[in-house]
Write a protein that holds these residues in place. Structure first.
Motif, PDB file in Angstrom:
ATOM      1  N   GLY A  23       2.531  -2.798 -14.202  1.00  0.00           N
ATOM      2  CA  GLY A  23       3.080  -1.197 -13.419  1.00  0.00           C
ATOM      3  C   GLY A  23       2.443  -0.139 -13.943  1.00  0.00           C
ATOM      4  N   GLY A  24       1.107  -0.514 -15.311  1.00  0.00           N
ATOM      5  CA  GLY A  24       1.735   1.419 -15.952  1.00  0.00           C
ATOM      6  C   GLY A  24       1.627   1.437 -17.333  1.00  0.00           C
ATOM      7  N   ILE A  26      -0.259   0.375  -8.408  1.00  0.00           N
ATOM      8  CA  ILE A  26      -0.389  -0.378  -7.573  1.00  0.00           C
ATOM      9  C   ILE A  26      -1.260  -0.280  -5.812  1.00  0.00           C
ATOM     10  N   LEU A  27      -0.817   0.221  -5.730  1.00  0.00           N
ATOM     11  CA  LEU A  27      -0.626   0.116  -3.661  1.00  0.00           C
ATOM     12  C   LEU A  27      -2.055   1.593  -4.152  1.00  0.00           C
ATOM     13  N   ALA A  29      -6.004   0.925  -3.116  1.00  0.00           N
ATOM     14  CA  ALA A  29      -7.147   1.788  -1.998  1.00  0.00           C
ATOM     15  C   ALA A  29      -7.534   3.068  -2.680  1.00  0.00           C
ATOM     16  N   MET A  30      -8.045   2.981  -3.869  1.00  0.00           N
ATOM     17  CA  MET A  30      -9.104   4.220  -3.719  1.00  0.00           C
ATOM     18  C   MET A  30     -10.393   2.575  -3.966  1.00  0.00           C
ATOM     19  N   TRP A  45     -11.903   6.490 -11.590  1.00  0.00           N
ATOM     20  CA  TRP A  45     -12.355   7.000 -11.060  1.00  0.00           C
ATOM     21  C   TRP A  45     -10.368   6.342 -10.322  1.00  0.00           C
ATOM     22  N   ALA A  46     -10.979   5.175  -9.886  1.00  0.00           N
ATOM     23  CA  ALA A  46      -9.188   4.361  -8.859  1.00  0.00           C
ATOM     24  C   ALA A  46      -7.785   4.152 -10.094  1.00  0.00           C
ATOM     25  N   VAL A  47      -8.076   4.143 -11.336  1.00  0.00           N
ATOM     26  CA  VAL A  47      -7.102   4.399 -11.853  1.00  0.00           C
ATOM     27  C   VAL A  47      -6.786   5.073 -12.722  1.00  0.00           C
TER      28      VAL A  47
END
Length: 482
Positions: A111-112, A264-265, A269-270, A300-302
């Motif tokens: 989860g980061g 996660i979501l 999505a990105m 960018w997504a992360v």
């Protein structure tokens, strides 16, 4: 002499880093030693080779280090990590104490949440449940490592770890590169690791070995003397763990888990929906570096996922946090030493790669049989082992040879996503040698010596990861990326 200079520079870096010397100083000195014995200009390599490479790493990945450390600190001070871990441990009960600790670590890191935050939260909780279940203390480091430092760091698709992000600009991939292979590798690591830990636990019970009588470890002071060793292992400076403003009350399990779900979501999505549909042709302009979506999309997504999760955790816990500014400051500060330390390792690697004698090393690595996957895995493994840093070894390998591997893959029609997954998994195997900062820190917070606990870390963190890596290379070679 040139090859001797590379070897001596590397030996200096590895030897003194293991003794706790700062990589910020060691890396340029080791690079200058390599340049001196190669007859190369010292100042030119320091300012024109070392620094631009280190600066490029900062430019690409500092946002990930910054947001990752900040998110981890907010999750820690809000009590969210403790709530999630405690719920998992209570749900599985004392009869499955080892599995409970493994899954608790896996959930929060996927989860980061930063690796070191997870260490310092999980260790006291694992102590309680292991003591109640009469599981030997010496198994605590391996159980925590299996959950936090194996499949959720390098294999499971979409993981927001810095290691999973590093190959993205080199190969134009996303965090979800080779998802099928990543899931298979994750299953292998988890099943092998749990089988080993269950076997050792059963043998200990048969021998009448209990938890042990070692004194409790104060996780508020244990990081003293470990800071420099840990700096290259992940994105969180252990000196900031005791700073900030912890919450006086904890959120519910639902609210505590919500930021992890957001990571996660949003990441998914990105990566898979939003960015591919945007018109980003402007990235080709010189003012944006003449890049493309493939070069920046994964990062960018992360960072978008982490930024959204930070907003969520602040919104949920703003009134609960006793000192929001202190927590934010501590989280931001926690990113600085790690990112500069890894950037310095990258700078050292750039100087070494610029030495004429490096061509000998390059030819040897590229000449390893088995195709680009085997060669890439070997190079990354060796560099991660020598530097004691998965992120440092991975970046050095890709900086020096990433373009060559990409060309070789293209020539045989290999999907770059396969290179991505193999490179990340290879960085997370032999990096777990005794001098690795994360290993040293984990053993310390668990109150276990290398003699007592390192063998089990080797089995779950190196042997299991190696088996999974070999499986991915074989499957990828036969069936391609999936």
């Amino acid at each position: 002499m040139g090859l001797l200079g590379i070897v001596l520079g590397l030996a200096l870096l590895v030897g003194l880093a293991f003794r706790g010397w700062s990589v910020l100083l060691l890396a340029p000195i080791a690079a200058l030693v390599a340049a001196l014995l190669s007859g190369e200009p010292l100042l030119a390599h320091w300012t024109q080779t070392f620094m631009p490479s280190a600066a490029q790493f900062l430019a690409q990945f500092f946002p990930l280090f910054l947001l990752g450390a900040l998110f981890g600190k907010l999750m820690e001070d809000s009590g969210s990590v403790t709530v999630i871990a405690d719920a998992m441990i209570r749900k599985l009960g004392q009869g499955r104490a080892v599995l409970a600790v493994v899954l608790a670590g896996a959930i929060v890191t996927f989860g980061g949440v930063s690796l070191f935050v997870a260490f310092f939260v999980l260790a006291p909780m694992a102590t309680q449940v292991f003591r109640a279940a009469s599981v030997p203390r010496r198994l605590m480091p391996a159980a925590i490592a299996l959950g936090t430092s194996t499949f959720t760091m390098s294999a499971f698709p979409g993981t927001p770890s810095i290691q999973n992000a590093i190959p993205m600009p080199f190969f134009g991939t996303t965090p979800f590169a080779a998802p099928g292979l990543g899931i298979i590798a994750s299953i292998i690591m988890l099943v092998f690791g749990m089988a080993w830990l269950n076997r050792v636990e059963a043998a200990a019970r048969k021998a009448g070995e209990g938890f042990g009588d070692a004194p409790a470890v104060d996780t508020n002071t244990v990081e003293d003397g470990l800071r420099e060793r840990a700096a290259t292992a992940h994105e969180f400076d252990t000196a900031e763990l005791t700073r900030g403003g912890p919450s006086s009350s904890a959120p519910s399990l639902l609210l505590a888990s919500l930021p992890l779900v957001v990571v996660i979501l949003v990441n998914m999505a990105m990566s898979l929906v939003i960015l591919p549909r945007l018109d980003l042709s402007y990235l080709a302009e010189a003012r944006f570096g003449g890049t493309s979506l493939a070069g920046v999309g994964g990062v960018w997504a992360v960072i978008t996922a982490l930024a959204c999760a930070i907003v969520v955790v602040l919104a949920i816990n703003f009134r609960r946090l006793s000192a929001v500014r202190a927590t934010i400051d501590a989280g931001a500060n926690a990113s600085v030493l790690p990112v500069l330390s890894v950037a310095s390792l990258v700078g050292f690697g750039a100087v070494v790669a610029a030495m004429p004698a490096f061509q000998i090393v390059s030819d040897w690595v590229l000449g390893i049989g088995g195709g680009p996957l085997v060669s890439l895995a070997a190079a990354t493994n060796i560099l991660s082992a020598l530097t004691g840093s998965a992120s440092g070894g991975l970046t050095i390998a890709l900086d020096a040879l990433g373009g060559t591997y990409l060309e070789r893959a293209a020539a045989i029609g290999m999907d770059p996503a396969l290179l991505h997954r193999v490179a990340v998994m290879a960085s997370g195997t032999l990096d777990s040698l005794p001098h690795n900062g994360a290993v040293v820190t984990l053993l310390a917070v668990c109150g276990v010596t290398h003699r007592e606990g390192y063998r089990d870390i080797v089995m779950v963190g190196i042997v299991g990861a190696m088996i999974a890596l070999v499986a991915v290379i074989m499957l990828g070679s036969l069936f391609g990326s999936f």
